[in-house]
Design an enzyme around this catalytic site. Structure first.
Site, PDB file in Angstrom:
ATOM      1  N   TYR A  97       9.921  22.664 -24.723  1.00 20.24           N
ATOM      2  CA  TYR A  97       9.479  21.874 -23.593  1.00 20.24           C
ATOM      3  C   TYR A  97      10.490  21.912 -22.501  1.00 20.24           C
ATOM      4  CZ  TYR A  97      13.306  18.113 -24.144  1.00 20.24           C
ATOM      5  OH  TYR A  97      14.516  17.491 -24.143  1.00 20.24           O
ATOM      6  N   ASP A 113       4.987  22.294 -24.082  1.00 15.34           N
ATOM      7  CA  ASP A 113       4.603  23.718 -24.459  1.00 15.34           C
ATOM      8  C   ASP A 113       4.623  23.802 -25.773  1.00 15.34           C
ATOM      9  OD1 ASP A 113       3.727  26.306 -24.318  1.00 15.34           O
ATOM     10  OD2 ASP A 113       5.481  27.291 -23.769  1.00 15.34           O
ATOM     11  N   ASN A 170       8.096   5.227 -30.472  1.00 15.28           N
ATOM     12  CA  ASN A 170       8.193   6.375 -29.664  1.00 15.28           C
ATOM     13  C   ASN A 170       6.849   6.869 -28.840  1.00 15.28           C
ATOM     14  OD1 ASN A 170      10.317   8.147 -28.577  1.00 15.28           O
ATOM     15  ND2 ASN A 170      10.930   8.571 -30.808  1.00 15.28           N
ATOM     16  N   ARG A 172       4.069   8.587 -26.460  1.00 20.75           N
ATOM     17  CA  ARG A 172       4.279   9.504 -25.592  1.00 20.75           C
ATOM     18  C   ARG A 172       2.889   9.641 -24.586  1.00 20.75           C
ATOM     19  NH1 ARG A 172       8.817   8.824 -26.263  1.00 20.75           N
ATOM     20  NH2 ARG A 172      10.729  10.306 -26.584  1.00 20.75           N
ATOM     21  N   THR A 231      14.234  -2.427 -29.016  1.00 17.70           N
ATOM     22  CA  THR A 231      15.226  -2.168 -28.117  1.00 17.70           C
ATOM     23  C   THR A 231      14.626  -2.224 -26.559  1.00 17.70           C
ATOM     24  OG1 THR A 231      14.062   0.095 -28.090  1.00 17.70           O
ATOM     25  CG2 THR A 231      16.035  -0.334 -29.582  1.00 17.70           C
ATOM     26  N   ARG A 232      15.770  -2.772 -25.876  1.00 20.78           N
ATOM     27  CA  ARG A 232      15.361  -3.314 -24.621  1.00 20.78           C
ATOM     28  C   ARG A 232      16.153  -2.438 -23.494  1.00 20.78           C
ATOM     29  NH1 ARG A 232      16.796  -9.274 -24.279  1.00 20.78           N
ATOM     30  NH2 ARG A 232      14.749  -9.232 -22.830  1.00 20.78           N
ATOM     31  N   ASP A 263      17.205   8.016 -29.980  1.00 23.82           N
ATOM     32  CA  ASP A 263      17.263   8.573 -31.107  1.00 23.82           C
ATOM     33  C   ASP A 263      18.508   8.558 -31.760  1.00 23.82           C
ATOM     34  OD1 ASP A 263      14.427   9.582 -30.692  1.00 23.82           O
ATOM     35  OD2 ASP A 263      15.373  11.599 -29.927  1.00 23.82           O
TER      36      ASP A 263
END
Length: 321
Positions: A97, A113, A170, A172, A231-232, A263
């Site tokens: 990427y 990519d 996660n 995307r 998570t915030r 991560d």
């Protein structure tokens, strides 16, 4: 399998794609750049590396092309103490990427990519199932099943292996639509023991509203997870368990590179979780590690236990002479 474990018990095993990260200098455009920074990056290997650097025994499972670019990935992963368990392939390519980092109003843009990457053909036979079964925790993310139908089916099967399973939503948007992701999550999450969910993903993809604690409680109940961590961002994180909830504020940090912060958080949490730390302690280590990651260029949390402990103790930053 030319890179693998020896069958001994592992604390944390992760599964997913690791790409090459290519980036011009901050503020530069790809179309005019004369040089690119060359690194490796992948959510699951990022998690394994953060956990390893904090003392956990970690294995990263993937499928890579048997090329110099594929070997570049395993060399990087191994250099941080993580054991690669890789199925080498004569077909498929090494995913990459490109990232353009710009200030407002342009912001940062990621260009993937990764079409026809070797990982997209990974099937259960490519994976050392015994390594997963003998691990204290098996971890993957919502990125992996979004990469191909084959990987979706493989992820679903691996989450059925008899061990503690952990998963980070996660989401995307460049990989799958909200409706497709929601359908996928609804099928996969009942297989998950320990769920990490960014608050924005829980709200937009899983239609969960309310305070962080309420979101964590609802996700735990809906999918029958043992623990859910929401998570915030700058507002910290909150966890829900059958015994109750715990919360952690974010630590102050100067952001040099935010990519990989989530991560780092997950890797640090798991590094304490497998050592039987309380959820509250694991959250504190996770938040401190995430703050440190934001000060480091690249996706990887190249940190030490001493540094995390110093953040927690609020020793402050200065010049180490």
């Amino acid at each position: 399998m030319t890179d693998s474990t020896d069958g001994t018990t592992t604390e944390i095993t992760t599964f997913g794609e690791t790409m090459l990260r290519l980036a011009p200098e901050r503020g530069e455009r790809l179309e005019t750049a004369e040089s690119l920074d060359f690194r490796t990056a992948g959510a699951e290997s990022n998690v394994a590396i953060a956990a390893s650097r904090l003392g956990a025994d970690a294995v990263w499972i993937s499928k890579l092309p048997e090329t110099s670019l594929g070997r570049r990935v395993t060399t990087e992963v191994r250099s941080h103490g993580v054991t690669p368990a890789v199925a080498w392939s004569d077909e498929g390519r090494q995913g990459a990427y490109y990232i353009e980092e710009g200030g407002e109003p342009r912001g940062t843009n990621v260009i993937y990519d990764r079409h026809d990457a070797a990982i997209t053909t990974a099937e259960p036979d490519d994976v050392p199932i015994d390594t997963i079964r003998s691990s204290d925790v098996f971890f993957t993310t919502g990125i992996t099943p979004a990469l191909s139908e084959t990987l979706y089916e493989t992820t679903a099967e691996l989450l059925d292996v008899d061990t503690t399973t952990a998963f980070d939503l996660n989401y995307r948007s460049k990989l799958w639509s909200q409706s497709t992701a929601q359908s996928g999550y609804e099928e996969l999450l009942p297989k998950v023991d320990l769920l990490f969910a960014p608050e924005r993903d829980a709200q937009s993809i899983l239609d969960v509203d309310g305070t962080g604690e309420a979101v964590a409680d609802e996700l735990r109940t809906r999918f029958d997870c043992k623990t859910v961590v929401v998570t915030r961002g700058a507002d910290g994180a909150v966890a829900s368990t059958a015994e109750g909830s715990a919360s952690q504020s974010a630590f102050d940090t100067e952001t040099l590179d935010p990519i990989g912060t989530g991560d780092a958080f997950v890797g640090a949490f798991l590094s304490r979780y497998v050592r039987d730390a309380s959820v509250s302690e694991a959250l504190t280590w996770a938040a401190a590690t995430a703050a440190l990651k934001r000060t480091i260029k690249g996706d990887l949390a190249v940190i030490t236990e001493d540094e995390v402990e110093a953040v927690i103790a609020d020793d402050g930053a200065g010049i180490d002479r």
